[in-house]
Write a protein that holds these residues in place. Structure first.
Motif, PDB file in Angstrom:
ATOM      1  N   ASP A  28     -67.036  42.822 -38.538  1.00  0.00           N
ATOM      2  CA  ASP A  28     -68.055  43.784 -38.122  1.00  0.00           C
ATOM      3  C   ASP A  28     -69.161  43.996 -39.148  1.00  0.00           C
ATOM      4  O   ASP A  28     -70.162  44.640 -38.843  1.00  0.00           O
ATOM      5  CB  ASP A  28     -67.412  45.146 -37.815  1.00  0.00           C
ATOM      6  CG  ASP A  28     -66.481  45.086 -36.613  1.00  0.00           C
ATOM      7  OD1 ASP A  28     -66.779  44.334 -35.675  1.00  0.00           O
ATOM      8  OD2 ASP A  28     -65.453  45.792 -36.636  1.00  0.00           O
TER       9      ASP A  28
ATOM     10  N   LEU B 214     -82.427  44.487 -34.640  1.00  0.00           N
ATOM     11  CA  LEU B 214     -81.009  44.161 -34.545  1.00  0.00           C
ATOM     12  C   LEU B 214     -80.239  45.314 -33.914  1.00  0.00           C
ATOM     13  O   LEU B 214     -80.574  46.485 -34.088  1.00  0.00           O
ATOM     14  CB  LEU B 214     -80.451  43.843 -35.940  1.00  0.00           C
ATOM     15  CG  LEU B 214     -81.053  42.632 -36.660  1.00  0.00           C
ATOM     16  CD1 LEU B 214     -80.407  42.461 -38.037  1.00  0.00           C
ATOM     17  CD2 LEU B 214     -80.880  41.361 -35.835  1.00  0.00           C
ATOM     18  N   ASN B 215     -79.168  44.976 -33.192  1.00  0.00           N
ATOM     19  CA  ASN B 215     -78.391  45.992 -32.489  1.00  0.00           C
ATOM     20  C   ASN B 215     -77.488  46.797 -33.414  1.00  0.00           C
ATOM     21  O   ASN B 215     -77.154  47.947 -33.122  1.00  0.00           O
ATOM     22  CB  ASN B 215     -77.550  45.334 -31.392  1.00  0.00           C
ATOM     23  CG  ASN B 215     -78.413  44.732 -30.291  1.00  0.00           C
ATOM     24  OD1 ASN B 215     -79.474  45.271 -29.955  1.00  0.00           O
ATOM     25  ND2 ASN B 215     -77.977  43.617 -29.724  1.00  0.00           N
ATOM     26  N   GLY B 216     -77.052  46.196 -34.498  1.00  0.00           N
ATOM     27  CA  GLY B 216     -76.136  46.884 -35.403  1.00  0.00           C
ATOM     28  C   GLY B 216     -76.823  47.967 -36.217  1.00  0.00           C
ATOM     29  O   GLY B 216     -78.053  48.122 -36.197  1.00  0.00           O
TER      30      GLY B 216
ATOM     31  N   LYS C 114     -76.771  38.322 -37.350  1.00  0.00           N
ATOM     32  CA  LYS C 114     -77.526  39.301 -36.569  1.00  0.00           C
ATOM     33  C   LYS C 114     -76.651  40.103 -35.612  1.00  0.00           C
ATOM     34  O   LYS C 114     -77.034  41.211 -35.187  1.00  0.00           O
ATOM     35  CB  LYS C 114     -78.638  38.609 -35.778  1.00  0.00           C
ATOM     36  CG  LYS C 114     -78.130  37.666 -34.695  1.00  0.00           C
ATOM     37  CD  LYS C 114     -79.288  37.054 -33.930  1.00  0.00           C
ATOM     38  CE  LYS C 114     -78.770  36.165 -32.783  1.00  0.00           C
ATOM     39  NZ  LYS C 114     -79.894  35.593 -32.022  1.00  0.00           N
ATOM     40  N   ASP C 115     -75.468  39.604 -35.239  1.00  0.00           N
ATOM     41  CA  ASP C 115     -74.617  40.297 -34.278  1.00  0.00           C
ATOM     42  C   ASP C 115     -73.623  41.250 -34.940  1.00  0.00           C
ATOM     43  O   ASP C 115     -72.791  41.856 -34.245  1.00  0.00           O
ATOM     44  CB  ASP C 115     -73.855  39.278 -33.421  1.00  0.00           C
ATOM     45  CG  ASP C 115     -74.796  38.444 -32.558  1.00  0.00           C
ATOM     46  OD1 ASP C 115     -75.833  38.988 -32.123  1.00  0.00           O
ATOM     47  OD2 ASP C 115     -74.504  37.249 -32.340  1.00  0.00           O
ATOM     48  N   LYS C 116     -73.639  41.375 -36.255  1.00  0.00           N
ATOM     49  CA  LYS C 116     -72.715  42.265 -36.946  1.00  0.00           C
ATOM     50  C   LYS C 116     -73.052  43.724 -36.645  1.00  0.00           C
ATOM     51  O   LYS C 116     -74.227  44.102 -36.509  1.00  0.00           O
ATOM     52  CB  LYS C 116     -72.747  42.033 -38.450  1.00  0.00           C
ATOM     53  CG  LYS C 116     -72.315  40.626 -38.853  1.00  0.00           C
ATOM     54  CD  LYS C 116     -70.887  40.347 -38.439  1.00  0.00           C
ATOM     55  CE  LYS C 116     -70.462  38.946 -38.816  1.00  0.00           C
ATOM     56  NZ  LYS C 116     -69.081  38.648 -38.350  1.00  0.00           N
ATOM     57  N   SER C 117     -72.016  44.553 -36.561  1.00  0.00           N
ATOM     58  CA  SER C 117     -72.209  45.970 -36.228  1.00  0.00           C
ATOM     59  C   SER C 117     -72.799  46.762 -37.380  1.00  0.00           C
ATOM     60  O   SER C 117     -73.496  47.758 -37.162  1.00  0.00           O
ATOM     61  CB  SER C 117     -70.875  46.594 -35.807  1.00  0.00           C
ATOM     62  OG  SER C 117     -70.342  45.936 -34.682  1.00  0.00           O
TER      63      SER C 117
ATOM     64  N   GLU D  23     -80.080  34.769 -38.547  1.00  0.00           N
ATOM     65  CA  GLU D  23     -79.488  34.491 -37.240  1.00  0.00           C
ATOM     66  C   GLU D  23     -77.964  34.452 -37.300  1.00  0.00           C
ATOM     67  O   GLU D  23     -77.282  34.747 -36.317  1.00  0.00           O
ATOM     68  CB  GLU D  23     -80.024  33.169 -36.697  1.00  0.00           C
ATOM     69  CG  GLU D  23     -81.486  33.202 -36.278  1.00  0.00           C
ATOM     70  CD  GLU D  23     -81.698  34.109 -35.078  1.00  0.00           C
ATOM     71  OE1 GLU D  23     -80.975  33.940 -34.077  1.00  0.00           O
ATOM     72  OE2 GLU D  23     -82.558  35.010 -35.162  1.00  0.00           O
ATOM     73  N   GLN D  24     -77.412  34.095 -38.449  1.00  0.00           N
ATOM     74  CA  GLN D  24     -75.966  33.931 -38.558  1.00  0.00           C
ATOM     75  C   GLN D  24     -75.216  35.258 -38.684  1.00  0.00           C
ATOM     76  O   GLN D  24     -73.993  35.288 -38.533  1.00  0.00           O
ATOM     77  CB  GLN D  24     -75.630  33.036 -39.753  1.00  0.00           C
ATOM     78  CG  GLN D  24     -76.265  31.649 -39.646  1.00  0.00           C
ATOM     79  CD  GLN D  24     -75.874  30.754 -40.802  1.00  0.00           C
ATOM     80  OE1 GLN D  24     -74.695  30.566 -41.090  1.00  0.00           O
ATOM     81  NE2 GLN D  24     -76.867  30.194 -41.476  1.00  0.00           N
TER      82      GLN D  24
END
Length: 393
Positions: A31, A102-104, A73-76, A70-71
């Motif tokens: 996360d 970013l969403n996180g 970017k999806d982390k919370s 990019e690697q």
């Protein structure tokens, strides 16, 4: 896992132009991720004019940075540590906008300086943290002119500066919670703020307190120290030492001092202290072996075996360097004693009472004595003749 890490010191030996990046991205767990940004902000990495190869240096190239981003970017949770004097405005804006979308949850931390374009990147944090000893600096757009320009060129440049200032003011106004006009006044000249002052005007959300640590901070510190004994990363803890997260999950109470920590978790503290003590013993034995080996290496040149033995095992053991110095002093003392003995022998021999004869060596020449005797006889005859002549008158 690290992304965009710096080149190892020995990698230049390969002859390859491996990139040295002034930032580091690390995936901490499923996360969380961490970014360290230390360097100047540029739009792209500079390249050699003749070869086209990338020039290594302490700069954050936006093109490379956004590609590496990019690697993770999806982390919370992403924490961004910043220490930068800024640089290219639009590179800073590009990084700011990409982080912001970013969403996180993004946490930006000002480690030392967030100036100019780097102050914009700092504003991308959902939580912006200042250290008490960190600075933030903001100012309007500036540029460097060189060459010849006509009036249209200068007018176009003014428009570019105005557009740039508008973008900068929009960022500050949004994050400070003030009007555009208030933020516009803020970038006239340069504005410097430190710690709490940045929080007070809305450029940061909180100041990092370091005077007191809770249980997590203290345990992290102790566990990291033990981990370093084994040369491990912070995430690798010696067997039997519980993770901080597990302690807190089990209802561990907060503590603020090491004494309270010892009282709350005596077995953990005892184990950590034992690990440190064992490490100290190992290092001590290693140092002792190295000391004895150093003495053995010079033992052939030490004639005084008693001194050699004392250096190894005496009440005040010596290092090889200290033994060498003792031998030199001993030799110097022996030499001084010999000189004193020679001087004493010379005095006792009576040589000091022998007087020198100032008579020239040529005075002892027998031929010279004969010549002088003949000259004296001639002088006597002349005197007799002269005396006879004087009597005739």
């Amino acid at each position: 896992m690290t992304i965009g890490s710096k080149m190892p010191k020995n990698s230049r030996k390969t002859g390859k132009n491996m990139p040295v990046k002034a930032y580091n991205m690390a995936i901490l767990d499923d996360d969380s991720a961490e970014i360290n940004m230390y360097g100047d902000v540029l739009m792209e990495a500079p390249r050699d004019y003749w070869t086209g190869e990338r020039i290594n240096g302490m700069y954050i190239a936006a093109d490379e940075f956004l590609e590496d981003l990019e690697q993770i970017k999806d982390k919370s949770n992403i924490t961004v540590y910043i220490n930068s004097g800024g640089g290219d405005l639009y590179a800073g804006l590009a990084i700011y906008n990409r982080l912001k979308e970013l969403n996180g949850h993004i946490t930006t931390v000002n480690d030392g300086l967030a100036a100019s374009a780097a102050s914009l990147i700092f504003q991308a944090g959902d939580t912006r943290k200042m250290n008490k000893a960190s600075n933030i600096m903001a100012h309007g757009v500036a540029g460097f002119l060189f060459g010849y320009y006509n009036l249209n060129d200068l007018n176009n440049m003014v428009k570019q500066f105005e557009a740039g200032n508008e973008a900068v003011v929009n960022v500050y106004a949004e994050r400070m919670g003030v009007t555009y006009e208030e933020a516009q006044d803020f970038i006239n000249g340069e504005t410097w703020k430190t710690g709490q002052a940045a929080v007070d005007i809305g450029l940061a959300d909180e100041v990092i307190e370091t005077e007191e640590e809770d249980a997590e901070g203290l345990l992290d510190s102790l566990i990291n120290k033990v981990s370093s004994v084994y040369g491990r990363q912070n995430s690798a803890v010696p067997a039997g030492v519980p993770q901080v997260a597990n302690i807190k999950k089990d209802g561990g109470k907060k503590v603020k001092t090491t004494d309270e920590l010892r009282e709350a978790y005596p077995e953990l503290v005892a184990q950590i202290e034992q690990e440190a003590a064992d490490k100290g013993k190992m290092e001590g034995r290693k140092a002792e072996r190295e000391r004895i080996k150093g003495i053995e290496d010079i033992a052939g040149g030490v004639l005084d075996k008693a001194l050699l033995n004392d250096a190894k095992f005496g009440e005040q053991p010596m290092s090889a360097a200290e033994l060498s110095l003792s031998v030199m002093r001993q030799q110097a003392s022996i030499g001084a004693d010999m000189l004193n003995a020679l001087e004493k022998d010379a005095k006792n021999s009576g040589a000091d009472n022998v007087k020198s004869n100032p008579k020239n060596a040529e005075d002892d020449d027998p031929d010279k004595e004969d010549e002088e005797e003949k000259e004296n006889e001639i002088k006597d005859l002349v005197n007799i003749v002269n005396g006879t002549k004087k009597g005739a008158f």
